[in-house]
Design a protein around this motif. Structure first.
Motif, PDB file in Angstrom:
ATOM      1  N   GLN A 295       0.882  -1.164   0.000  1.00  0.00           N
ATOM      2  CA  GLN A 295       0.000   0.000   0.000  1.00  0.00           C
ATOM      3  C   GLN A 295       0.921   1.216   0.000  1.00  0.00           C
ATOM      4  N   CYS A 296       1.185   1.837   1.154  1.00  0.00           N
ATOM      5  CA  CYS A 296       2.074   3.002   1.085  1.00  0.00           C
ATOM      6  C   CYS A 296       3.538   2.571   0.959  1.00  0.00           C
ATOM      7  N   GLY A 297       3.891   1.368   1.452  1.00  0.00           N
ATOM      8  CA  GLY A 297       5.258   0.874   1.314  1.00  0.00           C
ATOM      9  C   GLY A 297       6.246   1.456   2.312  1.00  0.00           C
ATOM     10  N   HIS A 298       5.790   2.323   3.207  1.00  0.00           N
ATOM     11  CA  HIS A 298       6.695   2.977   4.162  1.00  0.00           C
ATOM     12  C   HIS A 298       7.431   1.954   5.039  1.00  0.00           C
ATOM     13  N   CYS A 299       6.739   0.882   5.409  1.00  0.00           N
ATOM     14  CA  CYS A 299       7.313  -0.100   6.327  1.00  0.00           C
ATOM     15  C   CYS A 299       8.275  -1.071   5.650  1.00  0.00           C
TER      16      CYS A 299
ATOM     17  N   CYS B 297       3.364  -2.287  10.463  1.00  0.00           N
ATOM     18  CA  CYS B 297       2.728  -1.865   9.213  1.00  0.00           C
ATOM     19  C   CYS B 297       1.366  -1.295   9.567  1.00  0.00           C
ATOM     20  N   ARG B 298       1.124  -0.053   9.154  1.00  0.00           N
ATOM     21  CA  ARG B 298      -0.132   0.591   9.516  1.00  0.00           C
ATOM     22  C   ARG B 298      -1.182   0.455   8.419  1.00  0.00           C
ATOM     23  N   CYS B 299      -0.835  -0.194   7.306  1.00  0.00           N
ATOM     24  CA  CYS B 299      -1.798  -0.298   6.194  1.00  0.00           C
ATOM     25  C   CYS B 299      -2.411  -1.687   6.081  1.00  0.00           C
TER      26      CYS B 299
END
Ligand code: FES
Length: 165
Positions: free
Chosen positions: A101-105, A137-139
């Motif tokens: 999703q956002c890929g930040h993690c 992971c928040r997504c």
């Protein structure tokens, strides 16, 4: 500002720099060396997105001063390219299993997973869960991430078997 000369090996490459002694490792990696794959956590140490390997240990680079890593070997997500230019089996398995999703993690997850697979090449799903416990992971959920690490472990094991012949 107090500056100090430090030497790092980043992804196998020796780097000599003079840096502010207050600089966090995550900022040295991103700003001094331009390796922007490593992510800053929203609050220091809150998500594990800043995880890098320092002398093969996973550390939260937003909780460590860059000068503390003087003479250390540091690995970041940019180091996953294989010598032949191919992608390492671990990020390949993430691409296969984890619709991002956002890929930040993802960079931090990859580095924690790499540390796990280097110390425990045949992990159980529970081992993977424990190895990635510091990475949030928040997504999405975590099952796809665990699938990816298990798949990578199989591919890395198969590659070791072929190389041993
Ligand atoms: Fe967004 Fe994990 S994909 S935090």
């Amino acid at each position: 500002m107090v500056a100090r000369h430090v030497r790092f090996k980043i992804n196998g490459r020796e780097r000599d720099v003079v840096i502010d002694t207050r600089l966090l490792l995550v900022d040295a990696i991103r700003e001094t060396f331009g390796l922007t794959g490593t992510q800053r956590c929203g609050l220091a140490g809150c998500s594990g997105a800043c995880t890098v390997l320092v002398n093969d240990w996973p550390v939260f680079s937003c909780l460590m001063l860059a000068v503390s890593a003087d003479r250390a070997s540091i690995r970041t997500v940019e180091g996953f390219r294989c010598d032949d230019g191919d992608l390492h089996p671990l990020p390949r398995a993430f691409i296969e299993h984890c619709p991002s999703q956002c890929g930040h993690c993802t960079p931090g997850m990859l580095m924690s997973a790499m540390a796990l697979l280097e110390s425990n090449p045949r992990p159980t799903r529970e081992d993977v869960r424990r190895g990635l416990a510091g990475n949030i992971c928040r997504c999405t959920g975590y099952s796809n991430v665990i699938d990816a690490v298990m798949t990578a472990a199989q591919h890395m094991h198969a590659a070791r078997e072929v190389n041993a012949r």
